[in-house]
Design an enzyme around this catalytic site. Sequence first.
Site, mmCIF file in Angstrom:
data_model
loop_
_atom_site.group_PDB
_atom_site.id
_atom_site.type_symbol
_atom_site.label_atom_id
_atom_site.label_comp_id
_atom_site.label_asym_id
_atom_site.label_seq_id
_atom_site.Cartn_x
_atom_site.Cartn_y
_atom_site.Cartn_z
ATOM 1 N N SER A 1 0.716 -1.163 0.119
ATOM 2 C CA SER A 1 0.086 0.086 -0.024
ATOM 3 C C SER A 1 0.973 1.230 -0.056
ATOM 4 O O SER A 1 1.605 1.354 0.781
ATOM 5 C CB SER A 1 -0.813 -0.019 1.358
ATOM 6 O OG SER A 1 -1.382 1.392 1.543
ATOM 7 N N HIS B 1 -1.356 -1.487 -4.234
ATOM 8 C CA HIS B 1 -2.703 -1.005 -3.660
ATOM 9 C C HIS B 1 -2.725 0.590 -3.202
ATOM 10 O O HIS B 1 -1.758 1.364 -2.798
ATOM 11 C CB HIS B 1 -2.720 -1.583 -2.187
ATOM 12 C CG HIS B 1 -4.078 -1.416 -1.476
ATOM 13 N ND1 HIS B 1 -5.140 -2.484 -2.077
ATOM 14 C CD2 HIS B 1 -4.471 -0.688 -0.524
ATOM 15 C CE1 HIS B 1 -6.319 -1.900 -1.088
ATOM 16 N NE2 HIS B 1 -5.661 -1.146 -0.228
ATOM 17 N N ASP C 1 -4.776 3.651 -1.694
ATOM 18 C CA ASP C 1 -5.903 4.060 -0.632
ATOM 19 C C ASP C 1 -6.436 5.492 -0.918
ATOM 20 O O ASP C 1 -5.535 6.281 -0.886
ATOM 21 C CB ASP C 1 -5.380 3.715 0.554
ATOM 22 C CG ASP C 1 -4.984 2.391 0.956
ATOM 23 O OD1 ASP C 1 -5.970 1.615 0.940
ATOM 24 O OD2 ASP C 1 -3.854 1.991 1.459
ATOM 25 N N MET D 1 -8.919 8.247 0.243
ATOM 26 C CA MET D 1 -9.763 8.587 1.390
ATOM 27 C C MET D 1 -10.031 10.009 1.403
ATOM 28 O O MET D 1 -9.275 11.139 0.788
ATOM 29 C CB MET D 1 -8.798 8.593 2.736
ATOM 30 C CG MET D 1 -8.257 7.190 2.938
ATOM 31 S SD MET D 1 -7.244 7.135 4.262
ATOM 32 C CE MET D 1 -6.646 5.437 4.225
ATOM 33 N N HIS E 1 -8.581 1.339 -3.897
ATOM 34 C CA HIS E 1 -9.330 0.919 -2.625
ATOM 35 C C HIS E 1 -10.011 2.228 -2.643
ATOM 36 O O HIS E 1 -9.361 3.402 -1.795
ATOM 37 C CB HIS E 1 -8.627 0.607 -1.411
ATOM 38 C CG HIS E 1 -9.444 0.302 -0.292
ATOM 39 N ND1 HIS E 1 -8.894 0.166 0.958
ATOM 40 C CD2 HIS E 1 -10.915 0.171 -0.239
ATOM 41 C CE1 HIS E 1 -9.940 -0.091 1.658
ATOM 42 N NE2 HIS E 1 -11.004 -0.020 1.259
ATOM 43 N N MET F 1 -12.068 4.601 -0.404
ATOM 44 C CA MET F 1 -12.620 4.956 0.844
ATOM 45 C C MET F 1 -13.404 6.449 0.846
ATOM 46 O O MET F 1 -12.853 7.226 1.497
ATOM 47 C CB MET F 1 -11.851 4.841 1.959
ATOM 48 C CG MET F 1 -11.368 3.213 2.371
ATOM 49 S SD MET F 1 -9.875 3.275 3.056
ATOM 50 C CE MET F 1 -8.638 3.381 1.588
ATOM 51 N N MET G 1 -11.617 -6.152 5.216
ATOM 52 C CA MET G 1 -10.846 -5.111 6.020
ATOM 53 C C MET G 1 -10.571 -5.739 7.166
ATOM 54 O O MET G 1 -11.421 -6.312 8.002
ATOM 55 C CB MET G 1 -11.751 -4.024 6.287
ATOM 56 C CG MET G 1 -11.910 -2.985 4.913
ATOM 57 S SD MET G 1 -10.318 -2.524 4.168
ATOM 58 C CE MET G 1 -9.444 -1.746 5.671
ATOM 59 N N GLY H 1 -8.858 3.918 7.348
ATOM 60 C CA GLY H 1 -8.843 5.473 7.447
ATOM 61 C C GLY H 1 -7.327 5.453 7.785
ATOM 62 O O GLY H 1 -6.822 6.699 7.331
ATOM 63 N N PHE H 2 -6.538 4.372 8.396
ATOM 64 C CA PHE H 2 -5.334 4.693 8.594
ATOM 65 C C PHE H 2 -4.389 3.365 8.392
ATOM 66 O O PHE H 2 -4.777 2.483 8.444
ATOM 67 C CB PHE H 2 -5.041 5.290 10.018
ATOM 68 C CG PHE H 2 -5.941 6.378 10.635
ATOM 69 C CD1 PHE H 2 -5.339 7.563 10.407
ATOM 70 C CD2 PHE H 2 -7.177 6.277 11.011
ATOM 71 C CE1 PHE H 2 -6.116 8.710 10.543
ATOM 72 C CE2 PHE H 2 -7.911 7.307 11.193
ATOM 73 C CZ PHE H 2 -7.163 8.622 10.790
ATOM 74 N N GLY H 3 -2.992 3.700 8.055
ATOM 75 C CA GLY H 3 -2.128 2.647 8.107
ATOM 76 C C GLY H 3 -1.707 2.406 9.670
ATOM 77 O O GLY H 3 -1.830 3.138 10.565
ATOM 78 N N GLY H 4 -0.728 1.261 9.677
ATOM 79 C CA GLY H 4 -0.118 1.010 11.020
ATOM 80 C C GLY H 4 -0.887 0.530 12.154
ATOM 81 O O GLY H 4 -0.499 0.593 13.222
ATOM 82 N N ASP I 1 -6.873 -6.630 4.107
ATOM 83 C CA ASP I 1 -6.119 -5.287 4.161
ATOM 84 C C ASP I 1 -6.174 -4.865 5.406
ATOM 85 O O ASP I 1 -7.212 -4.458 6.061
ATOM 86 C CB ASP I 1 -6.994 -4.309 3.187
ATOM 87 C CG ASP I 1 -6.311 -2.988 3.175
ATOM 88 O OD1 ASP I 1 -5.291 -2.610 3.521
ATOM 89 O OD2 ASP I 1 -7.039 -1.842 2.520
ATOM 90 N N GLY I 2 -4.961 -4.741 6.179
ATOM 91 C CA GLY I 2 -5.034 -3.857 7.399
ATOM 92 C C GLY I 2 -4.103 -4.702 8.395
ATOM 93 O O GLY I 2 -4.607 -5.891 8.702
ATOM 94 N N GLY I 3 -2.891 -4.217 9.003
ATOM 95 C CA GLY I 3 -2.192 -4.813 9.884
ATOM 96 C C GLY I 3 -1.697 -6.346 9.486
ATOM 97 O O GLY I 3 -1.319 -7.091 10.306
ATOM 98 N N GLY J 1 0.958 -2.213 3.962
ATOM 99 C CA GLY J 1 1.728 -0.989 3.949
ATOM 100 C C GLY J 1 2.996 -0.876 4.759
ATOM 101 O O GLY J 1 4.090 -0.635 4.443
ATOM 102 N N SER J 2 2.608 -0.678 6.188
ATOM 103 C CA SER J 2 3.836 -0.556 7.174
ATOM 104 C C SER J 2 5.015 -1.437 6.960
ATOM 105 O O SER J 2 6.075 -1.509 7.016
ATOM 106 C CB SER J 2 3.337 -0.392 8.513
ATOM 107 O OG SER J 2 2.325 0.309 8.705
HETATM 108 C C1 DX5 Z 1 -6.617 1.203 5.735
HETATM 109 C C2 DX5 Z 1 -6.093 1.051 4.323
HETATM 110 C C3 DX5 Z 1 -5.023 0.155 4.273
HETATM 111 C C4 DX5 Z 1 -3.680 0.587 4.995
HETATM 112 C C5 DX5 Z 1 -2.952 -0.577 5.227
HETATM 113 O O1 DX5 Z 1 -7.476 2.066 5.703
HETATM 114 O O2 DX5 Z 1 -7.017 0.471 3.424
HETATM 115 O O3 DX5 Z 1 -4.565 -0.443 2.775
HETATM 116 O O4 DX5 Z 1 -2.789 1.642 3.826
HETATM 117 O O5 DX5 Z 1 -1.616 -0.264 5.893
HETATM 118 P P1 DX5 Z 1 -1.014 -1.050 7.117
HETATM 119 O O6 DX5 Z 1 -0.409 -2.408 6.137
HETATM 120 O O7 DX5 Z 1 0.145 -0.479 7.680
HETATM 121 O O8 DX5 Z 1 -2.056 -1.720 7.929
HETATM 122 ZN ZN ZN Z 2 -6.689 -0.305 1.484
#
Ligand code: DX5
Ligand code: ZN
Length: 226
Positions: A15, A39, A41, A43, A72, A74, A143, A148-151, A181-183, A203-204
């Site tokens: 991401s 990917h 994102d 927002m 994606h 959002m 999800m 809304g946020f990475g990490g 997607d996420g974590g 992402g992270s």
């Molecule tokens: C969250 C995003 C994810 C995010 C994943 O709203 O849809 O795609 O970038 O980031 P990580 O891998 O850091 O959880």
């Molecule tokens: Zn995403």
Amino acid sequence: MSPKSDPRPVRIAPSLLAADFTHLAQSLASIESEADLLHLDIMDGQFVPNFSFGFSLLAALRPLTRLHFDVHLMIREPERYIEDFAAAGAQTITVHVETCPHICRTLEQIRATGARAGVTLNPGTSLAQLDAVLELADQVLIMSVNPGFGGQHYLPAATGRIRRLRERIDALGLSLPIEVDGGITTGTAPIAAAAGADILVAGSAVFGSPDPGAAIRALRAACRPS
Ligand code: DX5
Ligand code: ZN
């Protein structure tokens, strides 16, 4: 079931949200040979409490990479912008059921642009919301964090949702890929893969690493049957 017992190869979708926005060309180059998709994102500060970037950034990045743009959305009223994202190079466009009162029409609208149509839902939305659209979609995204946020940390309840969705898709005889997607980390990737995920967004775990290519290989290796 052992997390390493699933023989299906998993694809990794870094991401861009976690990349260094002052060096995006270098970030893309660092994953080009290892990533399966990119990917992106989007927002809007309304559907989710954060802003990211829009289709003009995709258009600027498009000539810099051969990676598949997995977008994606959002955003509220995504149907207003689908053609713009497709024109900017999106090859898969995923919308949230929570933002689409006419989800069947919206998935058809995505396909009409030539892009693959993805559908997703928040962790608090019932999987039953997908029943009417599984046969109209090209991809389903689960999800594993609130968007809304990475990490953020992977929500354990996502695992059962991936497994139940996999069973439903298989029972219908469909060949729909499940994206998660996420974590996603080397700890959670094998759990999601064993539950039935085909594509893992990270992402992270990728761009937070000093060697993003090696981080992708590590995620893939973590999911490989021993
Ligand atoms: C969250 C995003 C994810 C995010 C994943 O709203 O849809 O795609 O970038 O980031 P990580 O891998 O850091 O959880
Ligand atoms: Zn995403």
